[in-house]
Design an enzyme around this catalytic site. Structure first.
Site, PDB file in Angstrom:
ATOM      1  N   ASN A   1       0.876  -1.169   0.000  1.00  0.00           N
ATOM      2  CA  ASN A   1       0.000   0.000   0.000  1.00  0.00           C
ATOM      3  C   ASN A   1       0.913   1.219   0.000  1.00  0.00           C
ATOM      4  O   ASN A   1       1.422   1.625   1.041  1.00  0.00           O
ATOM      5  CB  ASN A   1      -0.907  -0.014   1.230  1.00  0.00           C
ATOM      6  CG  ASN A   1      -1.897   1.145   1.246  1.00  0.00           C
ATOM      7  OD1 ASN A   1      -1.843   2.039   0.402  1.00  0.00           O
ATOM      8  ND2 ASN A   1      -2.787   1.154   2.215  1.00  0.00           N
TER       9      ASN A   1
ATOM     10  N   ARG B   1      -2.404  -2.203  -3.568  1.00  0.00           N
ATOM     11  CA  ARG B   1      -3.655  -1.489  -3.346  1.00  0.00           C
ATOM     12  C   ARG B   1      -3.615  -0.210  -4.180  1.00  0.00           C
ATOM     13  O   ARG B   1      -2.690   0.590  -4.069  1.00  0.00           O
ATOM     14  CB  ARG B   1      -3.822  -1.123  -1.877  1.00  0.00           C
ATOM     15  CG  ARG B   1      -5.130  -0.378  -1.618  1.00  0.00           C
ATOM     16  CD  ARG B   1      -5.168   0.261  -0.249  1.00  0.00           C
ATOM     17  NE  ARG B   1      -6.444   0.963  -0.051  1.00  0.00           N
ATOM     18  CZ  ARG B   1      -6.655   1.858   0.890  1.00  0.00           C
ATOM     19  NH1 ARG B   1      -5.690   2.170   1.742  1.00  0.00           N
ATOM     20  NH2 ARG B   1      -7.824   2.447   1.002  1.00  0.00           N
TER      21      ARG B   1
ATOM     22  N   HIS C   1     -13.244   1.754  -0.148  1.00  0.00           N
ATOM     23  CA  HIS C   1     -13.191   0.635   0.806  1.00  0.00           C
ATOM     24  C   HIS C   1     -13.754  -0.654   0.195  1.00  0.00           C
ATOM     25  O   HIS C   1     -14.175  -1.559   0.910  1.00  0.00           O
ATOM     26  CB  HIS C   1     -13.984   0.946   2.092  1.00  0.00           C
ATOM     27  CG  HIS C   1     -13.420   2.047   2.917  1.00  0.00           C
ATOM     28  ND1 HIS C   1     -14.223   2.964   3.566  1.00  0.00           N
ATOM     29  CD2 HIS C   1     -12.148   2.381   3.218  1.00  0.00           C
ATOM     30  CE1 HIS C   1     -13.478   3.830   4.218  1.00  0.00           C
ATOM     31  NE2 HIS C   1     -12.210   3.491   4.025  1.00  0.00           N
TER      32      HIS C   1
ATOM     33  N   ARG D   1     -13.083  13.811   8.633  1.00  0.00           N
ATOM     34  CA  ARG D   1     -13.865  14.235   7.475  1.00  0.00           C
ATOM     35  C   ARG D   1     -15.309  14.493   7.883  1.00  0.00           C
ATOM     36  O   ARG D   1     -15.873  13.779   8.701  1.00  0.00           O
ATOM     37  CB  ARG D   1     -13.834  13.173   6.376  1.00  0.00           C
ATOM     38  CG  ARG D   1     -12.452  12.911   5.806  1.00  0.00           C
ATOM     39  CD  ARG D   1     -12.522  11.854   4.712  1.00  0.00           C
ATOM     40  NE  ARG D   1     -11.193  11.314   4.434  1.00  0.00           N
ATOM     41  CZ  ARG D   1     -10.945  10.037   4.187  1.00  0.00           C
ATOM     42  NH1 ARG D   1     -11.942   9.157   4.181  1.00  0.00           N
ATOM     43  NH2 ARG D   1      -9.722   9.627   3.948  1.00  0.00           N
TER      44      ARG D   1
ATOM     45  N   GLY E   1     -15.700  -0.390  14.128  1.00  0.00           N
ATOM     46  CA  GLY E   1     -16.756  -1.391  14.011  1.00  0.00           C
ATOM     47  C   GLY E   1     -16.452  -2.659  14.777  1.00  0.00           C
ATOM     48  O   GLY E   1     -17.361  -3.281  15.350  1.00  0.00           O
TER      49      GLY E   1
ATOM     50  N   GLU F   1      -8.060  -6.651   4.661  1.00  0.00           N
ATOM     51  CA  GLU F   1      -7.876  -6.140   3.307  1.00  0.00           C
ATOM     52  C   GLU F   1      -6.598  -6.665   2.660  1.00  0.00           C
ATOM     53  O   GLU F   1      -6.588  -6.998   1.467  1.00  0.00           O
ATOM     54  CB  GLU F   1      -7.882  -4.615   3.334  1.00  0.00           C
ATOM     55  CG  GLU F   1      -9.234  -4.016   3.691  1.00  0.00           C
ATOM     56  CD  GLU F   1      -9.183  -2.529   3.900  1.00  0.00           C
ATOM     57  OE1 GLU F   1      -9.456  -1.798   2.938  1.00  0.00           O
ATOM     58  OE2 GLU F   1      -8.877  -2.084   5.031  1.00  0.00           O
TER      59      GLU F   1
END
Length: 398
Positions: free
Chosen positions: A10, A90, A179, A240, A332, A384
């Site tokens: 990444n 990624r 995502h 954000r 989460g 991921e």
């Protein structure tokens, strides 16, 4: 797949994350991070974890190219460089070009570069990582895995803005979503864990971290999501703002006498949980502060959960039915109170929280945190990097 070693990268403008996987044994061998790159910073370093042991090497003043060279040397020292089967990258934005992960060639690279304007902070760094690895490992397959690809199955009524159509036709102005790798992975895991019909299910996935998005997944395909043309649209996030009135830009420009760049910077870096709480963008810190009586921290948490619940309701609409709600990402998977507040706001969809299981993150109940008679909510850890490694192996036929 007896000796299929895949490197996952990444590549960012100032950092480089990596993971090394043995696909045959289905295990992560090593992971690490090079940070503070390209800043002429004496603190730039490559840190990694291998066989449970953490280590670090200073690479003062390094840019991404130097960081990749240092990583290559590390892999050689550990005996992995010559065993690599492929590198999975990624890539944030694939525009409308890519519906799936792809083997990189000159045409693919050109199309990724055409998306640079859509993700100017990310795609150029992603491309640089691919090009550097092509130089370091000539002939080794390089695979691009796109954040946006999973969402390319959205119908036009979901991804178009109500703007003059020529803006879409001529400039690609539309909702793309992000995502995607995480949403796809946890949706597939939910189908397996909950015994759902792979070809007939409706799931809402909520990826909640410093960046947050939620997605409607119908029969394995994304049909709507909260993020838009950029990752600023949608849910409240760490820094954000998420959704807001577009005329706010003009109001702030006139009232504060600042330019569009400053406003955009504010909405991306100084808003969200940080902006409301005036304390932190970290949900753990905010939940702790709220328990200690900090009213703005409590407000930030409540606002986050309220807006999340509203979006989940909206995303359930196109599914026709809701088999499960998946919580994933750092918040989460770990924020007990966020899940509790969100589900309490979602009783209209039939959710009834099991407080005991929620407190355990569903760890001894297959991830499920709701009562047996309730609409199902489940906690599933995202992976991921592992998903990228699997896609990479699939495309090279291993």
């Amino acid at each position: 797949m007896a000796d299929s070693i895949v490197l996952v990268l990444n590549s960012g403008s100032s950092s480089l994350k990596f993971s090394l996987f043995d696909l045959g044994k289905q295990q992560e061998l090593m992971n690490g991070l090079a940070d503070r790159l390209g800043q002429n910073d004496d603190e730039a370093a490559l840190s990694w974890k291998f066989e449970g042991v953490k280590d670090k090497q200073t690479i003062a003043g390094a840019d991404q190219a130097k960081a990749l060279e240092t990583l290559l040397q590390l892999l050689e020292n550990k005996g992995f460089a010559s065993r690599l089967s492929a590198v999975g990258h990624r890539v944030v934005h694939g525009g409308e070009y890519f519906y799936d992960s792809v083997l990189v060639d000159d045409l693919v690279l050109d199309k990724i570069k055409r998306c640079n304007d859509l993700a100017p902070l990310h795609n150029p760094a992603n491309v640089l990582g691919i090009e550097q690895m092509q130089k370091l490992f000539p002939g080794l397959p390089q695979i691009a895995v796109f954040d946006t690809a999973f969402h390319q199955t959205m119908p036009k009524e979901a991804y178009l803005y109500a703007l003059p159509y020529e803006l879409y036709r001529e400039h690609g102005v539309r909702r793309y979503g992000f995502h995607g790798t995480s949403h796809k992975y946890v949706a597939q895991q939910a189908v397996k864990q909950l015994g759902l019909n792979p070809s007939q299910h409706g799931i809402v996935t909520a990826h909640l971290g410093n960046g947050c998005s939620a997605t409607s997944v119908l029969n394995g395909h994304s049909i709507d999501t909260t993020m838009g043309m950029t990752p600023l649209e949608g849910l409240v996030m760490g820094t954000r703002s998420g959704d807001l009135d577009p005329s706010l830009h003009q109001f702030l420009a006139q009232r504060l006498n600042i330019g569009i760049d400053e406003i955009t910077d504010m909405l991306n870096k100084k808003s969200g949980l940080l902006g409301v709480s005036e304390l932190s963008n970290d949900m753990r810190s905010l939940c702790d502060a709220a328990e200690e009586g900090n009213e703005q921290a409590e407000l930030a948490v409540q606002l986050f959960c309220y807006r999340l619940a509203k979006s989940i309701c909206a995303l359930a609409m196109p599914l026709g039915k809701l088999d499960a709600l998946v919580f994933t990402g750092g918040i989460g998977e770990n924020a007990v109170r966020v899940r509790e507040l969100t589900l309490n706001n979602l009783k209209i969809l039939g959710f009834e929280l099991d407080t005991e299981q929620n407190g355990k993150h569903g760890s001894d109940n297959n991830g499920v945190i709701t009562s047996d008679s309730s609409t199902c909510a489940v906690v599933i850890a995202t992976a991921e990097e592992w998903a990228i490694a699997q896609d990479t192996a699939r495309l090279i036929g291993e």
